[in-house]
Design a protein around this motif. Sequence first.
Motif: not given
Length: 266
Positions: A28-39, A79-86, A236-241
């Motif tokens: 019921a609480l599960a959600d999807t987190v979209t991560v902008a991910t360094a290659a 619309p990203f939720d998290v940014f994982m940079a290199a 870094v968090l882009v959108r806090s959920t």
Amino acid sequence: MNMPLIAQAVRWVRALLLIGLPLAPLHALADTVTVATAATLRYAMDELSARFEKATGHTVRAVYGASGQFYSQIRQGAPFDVFMAADLEFPQKLVDDRVVPGPVIQYAEGRLVLLLPKGRSGADASTLLKADSTLGDLKAAMADGRLSRFAIANPQLAPYGLRAQETLEKAGLWQVIQPKLVLGENISQAAQFVSTGAAQGGLVALSLALAPQLAQATHYVLIDRNQHRPLQQGMVLVRSTEASRAFVAFVQTAQGKAVLRQFGYE
């Protein structure tokens, strides 16, 4: 029609539904987190996502690319939720410009390697660099024709590409090797150029070289960390959920760190 009986039946149905609700709170609480991910994280992310999903019930949608491209897209409202940079610089710029609140969290330090195709028999073998080749061998390889194409990520977009440029500059090779360069849009594409034979060598991330998909077709030589600035990687968090906060926390757990070490991060 017996209205009292109908009303009583409705109450029973509601009661049964209420009883059933606690049985599956995770879904019921599960959600999807979209991560902008360094290659550089392409293969490590598969394992991280699987463990995170098992532990929390949330799912991960990873989008791979160059950190510089993601920086620009996030500034434009992607619309990203998290940014994982290199690196630390691109996410820190977003914080400094008040695009995201911060803070930037360093989650790993990467390493650079000289990636080479594995030897083949026949005429092609003479065009390959040796398995134990070093940066010092590149100049000779260019002179005798064994090195006509060398892959790095675009230094303007990818931190690993910029560190590759720094490495080649420190080795005194940057000016002579530029005509031979094949630039990948990101570090994953640069590694693909080497694994498919589109380049005779390249400077890429250790995390990619360790992946089974590349290890079958390539071998690597670790680059001395003193050849370039540190490859400190930040998120870094882009959108806090709830899901995005849970993911950032999970990467920092012992389980998350173990996955990163498995793929050559420190």
